[in-house]
Enzyme design. Structure first.
Site, short mmCIF file in Angstrom:
data_model
loop_
_atom_site.label_atom_id
_atom_site.label_comp_id
_atom_site.label_asym_id
_atom_site.label_seq_id
_atom_site.Cartn_x
_atom_site.Cartn_y
_atom_site.Cartn_z
N ASP A 160 0.79 -1.22 0.00
CA ASP A 160 0.00 0.00 0.00
C ASP A 160 0.83 1.28 0.00
O ASP A 160 0.27 2.38 0.10
CB ASP A 160 -0.94 0.02 1.21
CG ASP A 160 -2.16 -0.86 0.99
OD1 ASP A 160 -2.64 -0.92 -0.16
OD2 ASP A 160 -2.63 -1.47 1.96
N ASP A 212 -7.16 -4.31 -5.62
CA ASP A 212 -6.79 -2.95 -5.21
C ASP A 212 -5.38 -2.58 -5.66
O ASP A 212 -5.07 -1.41 -5.88
CB ASP A 212 -6.86 -2.80 -3.69
CG ASP A 212 -8.00 -3.52 -3.02
OD1 ASP A 212 -8.35 -4.62 -3.45
OD2 ASP A 212 -8.52 -2.99 -2.01
#
Length: 398
Positions: A116, A178
Site C-alpha cells: 500500500d 486494489d
C-alpha cells in the site's frame, strides 16, 4: 485519434443551456465550492500531525483520526485531498496545509511490509510534485517506487499484497485487485529518472491480473492466492466482499480505474479495450442513482448499505476514459456517465454539507469484517475531488 475536445465542449455548451433537458448538466462550481467550504470547517479541527482523518461514523459529524502508522493504507488521502483543493481553487491555504500534511510521511518511503505504499505516497507526494512542482519530492517518490518494486515476484508476475502474518487465511503469494492502483507510482518513477524495470513490473502485474483476476462476465475477484514458486492460481477469494464469488463493488471500481490508468501510461490499446469492457460492465450493474451497494450481489436488498467510494473512484476514471476513446459516441457515453455519478454524489442524498465534515456520506469500507459501515471515508472524498478536478480541466480546454 485522440479525444475530440471541440465535440466535448459543444456537448457541455448544449448541456449548460438547460438543466432539465440534458442529463449532462452539472453545477460544477457549486460542487467545488461545497468541497472548499467543508474543508474550511474540517481543517481547523485536524491539527494533530501524528494522525490523519479516516472516517466519520454514521450520525457523527467530525472525522475519526487514526495514528500515522506504516501499516495503515489511508494516510496519503488527506494530503491528496488538500492538493486537489489547491488545484481546483488556487487557494494558497490548501497548498500550505497540503505541504504540512504531506511531509510528515517522509519516513514511509522505505515501507516494504505491504503493497500500500503506492496508496500512501502517491496521493500525497505525487500530487505535490505534479500540482505544485515540488521537485524535492522526486527522490522520495523514487525511493517509494523501489520499495514497492521489491515486493514483485517474477515467478508469479505480480506484486505481493499484504502479508501472510496479517492475513493467515492465505499461505503463499497474495494479490488483491486494489493493487492495480499502486502501479501508478511505478509508472511515474520510470518516467522520472527511475529504473526501467519499474515500468516492466507494472506492465507484467497488469497483464497477469488481467489474465487471472476476472471472470467471464468481466467482474473481478478480490483476492487471488498464487503458488509462490510456479505462479499457479491456488485460490480466488474475498476479504471485503459479500462472498468469495460475489461482485464487491469497490473491487470492480479499482479495476475500471486501474486499467484506464494503465492505458494512459502505456498507450497499449489492449488495456483501453479492457478498461472499456470493465467500465461497461460496472455501469450495467448500477442502480438508478448511479451509486452501488457495497456489493453488487446484495444490491437487490434496499436495506443493504451503499458505497459512495466506489462511485467516486469510477467517476474519476470515466473522466479520463472519455478522453481516450476514439468514438464520439463512447466519448459522450463515458463523459455523461461520469457526470451523472458526480451529480448524484453532490446531491442532498450523498453530500455531507450541513451534516458532517466530509464531502460525501454513505460509504462502506468493510461490511464483511463488521466495520466502516455506512460512514464517510477519506478515500471517497479523495477520488470525488479528483474527479471534480479532472472535469474542471476538461471544461477549461476550450
Amino acid at each position: 485519434m485522440r479525444f475530440n475536445i471541440s465535440f466535448l465542449f459543444l456537448l457541455i455548451a448544449f448541456a449548460s443551456c438547460t438543466k432539465s433537458s440534458n442529463p449532462s448538466h452539472i453545477d460544477l462550481q457549486k460542487q467545488i465550492d461545497d468541497c472548499e467550504n467543508q474543508l474550511k470547517i474540517a481543517v481547523p479541527k485536524l491539527t494533530d500531525l501524528t494522525k490523519h482523518p479516516r472516517l466519520i461514523d454514521k450520525d457523527k459529524k467530525e472525522w475519526k483520526e487514526v495514528t500515522n502508522d506504516k501499516l495503515i493504507w489511508t494516510s496519503g488521502f488527506y494530503p491528496g485531498v488538500l492538493w486537489y483543493a489547491y488545484d481546483i481553487t488556487g487557494n494558497e491555504r490548501w497548498k500550505n496545509e497540503a505541504i504540512k500534511r504531506t511531509e510528515v510521511f517522509e519516513d514511509f518511503q522505505n515501507i516494504k511490509e505491504h503493497h500500500d505504499i503506492g496508496f500512501m505516497m502517491f496521493p500525497a507526494y505525487g500530487n505535490g510534485y505534479k500540482i505544485s512542482g515540488k521537485k524535492e519530492y522526486k527522490d522520495i517518490l523514487l525511493n517509494s517506487a523501489a520499495s514497492l518494486a521489491s515486493r514483485f515476484n517474477p515467478n508469479v508476475g505480480t506484486i505481493k499484497s499484504w502479508s501472510n502474518k496479517m492475513h493467515p487465511r492465505w499461505k503463499q503469494h497474495i494479490t488483491i485487485i486494489d493493487n492495480m492502483l499502486n502501479l501508478e507510482l511505478l509508472f511515474w518513477a520510470a518516467k522520472n529518472g527511475g529504473d526501467q524495470k519499474y515500468y516492466d513490473i507494472a506492465v507484467r502485474h497488469a497483464e497477469t491480473t488481467m489474465k487471472n483476476h476476472f471472470r467471464k462476465d468481466l467482474t473481478s475477484w478480490h483476492v487471488l492466492e498464487y503458488d509462490s514458486i510456479n505462479g499457479n492460481v491456488l485460490n480466488r477469494h474475498t476479504k471485503q466482499g459479500f462472498a468469495d464469488d460475489s461482485r464487491w463493488s469497490r473491487g470492480q471500481a479499482w479495476g475500471v480505474y486501474g486499467y484506464t490508468m494503465v492505458y494512459k501510461e502505456t498507450k497499449d490499446k489492449k488495456y483501453l479495450d479492457f478498461a472499456k469492457k470493465l467500465a461497461d460492465t460496472y455501469l450495467s450493474l448500477l442502480p438508478h442513482d448511479m451509486v452501488p451497494a457495497w456489493d453488487f450481489d446484495v444490491q437487490s436488498n434496499p436495506k443493504e448499505e451503499k458505497d459512495a467510494s466506489a462511485a467516486a473512484i469510477v467517476a474519476s476514471s470515466l473522466m479520463d476514459l472519455s478522453t481516450f476513446v476514439d468514438s464520439e459516441t463512447d466519448q459522450e457515453r463515458y463523459f455523461n456517465a461520469g457526470v451523472e455519478i458526480l451529480k448524484s454524489l453532490g446531491s442532498e442524498k450523498y453530500s455531507a454539507v450541513g451534516k458532517a465534515d466530509s464531502f460525501l456520506l454513505h460509504s462502506t469500507g468493510a461490511k464483511s469484517l463488521g466495520h466502516e459501515i455506512d460512514v464517510a471515508l477519506i478515500y471517497a472524498d479523495y477520488y470525488y475531488i479528483e474527479a471534480l478536478s479532472r472535469l474542471q480541466k476538461l471544461q477549461s480546454k476550450k
